[in-house]
Structures are given as structure tokens and as C-alpha cells.
Design an enzyme around this catalytic site. Structure first.
Site, PDB file in Angstrom:
ATOM      1  N   GLU A   1      -8.108   6.645  -5.431  1.00 27.20           N
ATOM      2  CA  GLU A   1      -6.744   6.249  -5.785  1.00 27.20           C
ATOM      3  C   GLU A   1      -6.629   4.739  -5.595  1.00 27.20           C
ATOM      4  OE1 GLU A   1      -2.358   7.123  -3.883  1.00 27.20           O
ATOM      5  OE2 GLU A   1      -3.804   8.773  -3.939  1.00 27.20           O
TER       6      GLU A   1
ATOM      7  N   ASP B   1       5.154   2.727   1.408  1.00 27.27           N
ATOM      8  CA  ASP B   1       3.976   2.419   2.214  1.00 27.27           C
ATOM      9  C   ASP B   1       4.339   1.792   3.540  1.00 27.27           C
ATOM     10  OD1 ASP B   1       1.816   3.234   0.418  1.00 27.27           O
ATOM     11  OD2 ASP B   1       2.616   1.688  -0.903  1.00 27.27           O
TER      12      ASP B   1
END
Length: 256
Positions: free
Chosen positions: A46, A57
């Protein structure tokens, strides 16, 4: 046949998806990281598209985004790097990022470039399901790209089923309502994972967020086809002087 479909048709457990940030730790690291991950046993790679405001994130991946942008990574350069290794990569590549830079690049232009670079799937956490279904779904299908939605412990059953219906390849089960790199309550996680299993979804599940070592990977694989590791690998690369060796050591420790 999409490489994600090929993978899940031949492997049914312990699938290891590792996240890396394009242009990190150095502007020219992307190709080396991808090839090292493939060489040493990742099943899916990924690739994060650096963005200045990566809302899903945690601090480790946020910092890798900032470093990559400071290094000079752009969408155009990312696609050049992916094209350069396309003939050497046999496992699925996924692009993960955010909607704003994709729209700036142009949605169809992005899909076409991803297809030309050998990308199998796309994750855009901030693309609403309504917009995907009503505006963009035909574009992803046109260019052979699987679109993967994220679900969380707070996602309703109806919405989980909708995300499953709209997703291809796999469904990304976020392990907790937090950002990447954080650990969660194991009891709450187990209850959530058992609920997902009871829904009999069409897509295989991969579990992400907080997966950082052999134990957390193995535990996730008890409830899903595999798991996604990001922050822990980014940390491993932070001060790396030998990406291939450090990648080999990292995956060996996860797989044991």
C-alpha cells in the site's frame, strides 16, 4: 484479472499488507522499498500518496508525509516511479491517499495514470460513499481499479453492508476509532471483529491500525484474512542505512 482478486483466490489467510509512503525516507526510495517488500514476503503493498493534511494518520505517518513532500515527491513523480518498476512487481499495489490532491490531478487522469502504472486498488478515506457511487464508480471500473472503503467500530451495520457492496478486492476494517499507529482495547476489538464475521460480507477483511508486531498481526489474522501494517514499518525506515536488510528483518519478525 485484478491482482487483488488473484491473491485472494489463491491465499486465504495471513495476508500481509505493508504501507509505505512514496518519497520516504528519500525521494528515490519508493522503488527500492516496493521491490524489497515484495522480495521479503509482503502480499500487498500500500503506497501512500503524500499529503499535507493526512487526517486518518497518526504522527509517524504524518511526519513521513511531511518529509516526502519536503523531499519533492509529487503525484507525477510517484507515477513515474511506479511505472519504472511495473514489470518487476507481481503482487498487488494499492494507492492510499486523500481526495483533494486526486481532484487537483483530475479524477480520470488519476485513474488512467494508476492503471498505466500497474496499480490494482485505491483507498481514499475522505471520499464519501454517495459521491463514489453516483459520480466516480464508473471511472474506477473503466480503468480496472478496485476501490476499497474503510469501516470502523462506530460504523453501523447498514453502512458496513453498503461499504462492502461498493468495495472490491477487500474491505479495510479499522481496528479502533483512532489514527494509525495507536493501540486499542483488545476486548472491544474482539467484540467488533466477531460482529463483522457474523455479517457474512462478500469481501475478505483486512484489519489495520495498531498492527505493529507478530502478536498483533497474528491476532488480527484470527478474525480476518490478514492485516495491514504502516507506522511500525515507517519507523523502521526512518534511520535506515540499508532498506533491503531492514525490510527483510521487519517482515521476518512479523511472520516469525
Amino acid at each position: 484479472m485484478n491482482k487483488l482478486d488473484q491473491l485472494f483466490s489463491t491465499k486465504n489467510e495471513n495476508i500481509l499488507n505493508i504501507f509505505c509512503t512514496a518519497g520516504y525516507p528519500h525521494i528515490d526510495s519508493t522503488s527500492e522499498v516496493i521491490l524489497s517488500l515484495q522480495k521479503h514476503g509482503a502480499d500487498i503493498i500500500e503506497v501512500g500518496m503524500p499529503y499535507s493534511d493526512p487526517i486518518a494518520d497518526g504522527p509517524v505517518i504524518q511526519q513521513s508525509n511531511m518529509t516526502a513532500l519536503q523531499n519533492g515527491m509529487t503525484m507525477e513523480l510517484l507515477f513515474e516511479h511506479l511505472k519504472a518498476v511495473r514489470g518487476k512487481v507481481n503482487i498487488p499495489l494499492i494507492l492510499m491517499g486523500y481526495l483533494n490532491p486526486v481532484l487537483q490531478f483530475g479524477m480520470e487522469e488519476f485513474c488512467a495514470a494508476a492503471n498505466a502504472a500497474g496499480v490494482s486498488g485505491i483507498i481514499l478515506p475522505d471520499l464519501p460513499m454517495f459521491e463514489f457511487e453516483n459520480f466516480y464508480k464508473p471511472l474506477f471500473r473503466k480503468y480496472g481499479l478496485h476501490f476499497i472503503f474503510l469501516i470502523t467500530p462506530q460504523t453501523s451495520n447498514d453502512r458496513i453492508k453498503k461499504a462492502d457492496k461498493l468495495s472490491d478486492g477487500f474491505l479495510y476494517a479499522v481496528s479502533s476509532s483512532s489514527t494509525t499507529g495507536n493501540k486499542a482495547n483488545s476486548f472491544a476489538q474482539e467484540k467488533y471483529f466477531k460482529k463483522l464475521a457474523s455479517l457474512k460480507l462478500k469481501n475478505p477483511l483486512l484489519i489495520g491500525f495498531g498492527i505493529n508486531d507478530h502478536n498483533s498481526f497474528s491476532n488480527a489474522c484470527r478474525y480476518a484474512k490478514g492485516a495491514i501494517i504502516g507506522s511500525a514499518y515507517i519507523k523502521k525506515l526512518e534511520n535506515s542505512h540499508d532498506i533491503d536488510k531492514d525490510t527483510a528483518d521487519f517482515i521476518k519478525a512479523i511472520r516469525q
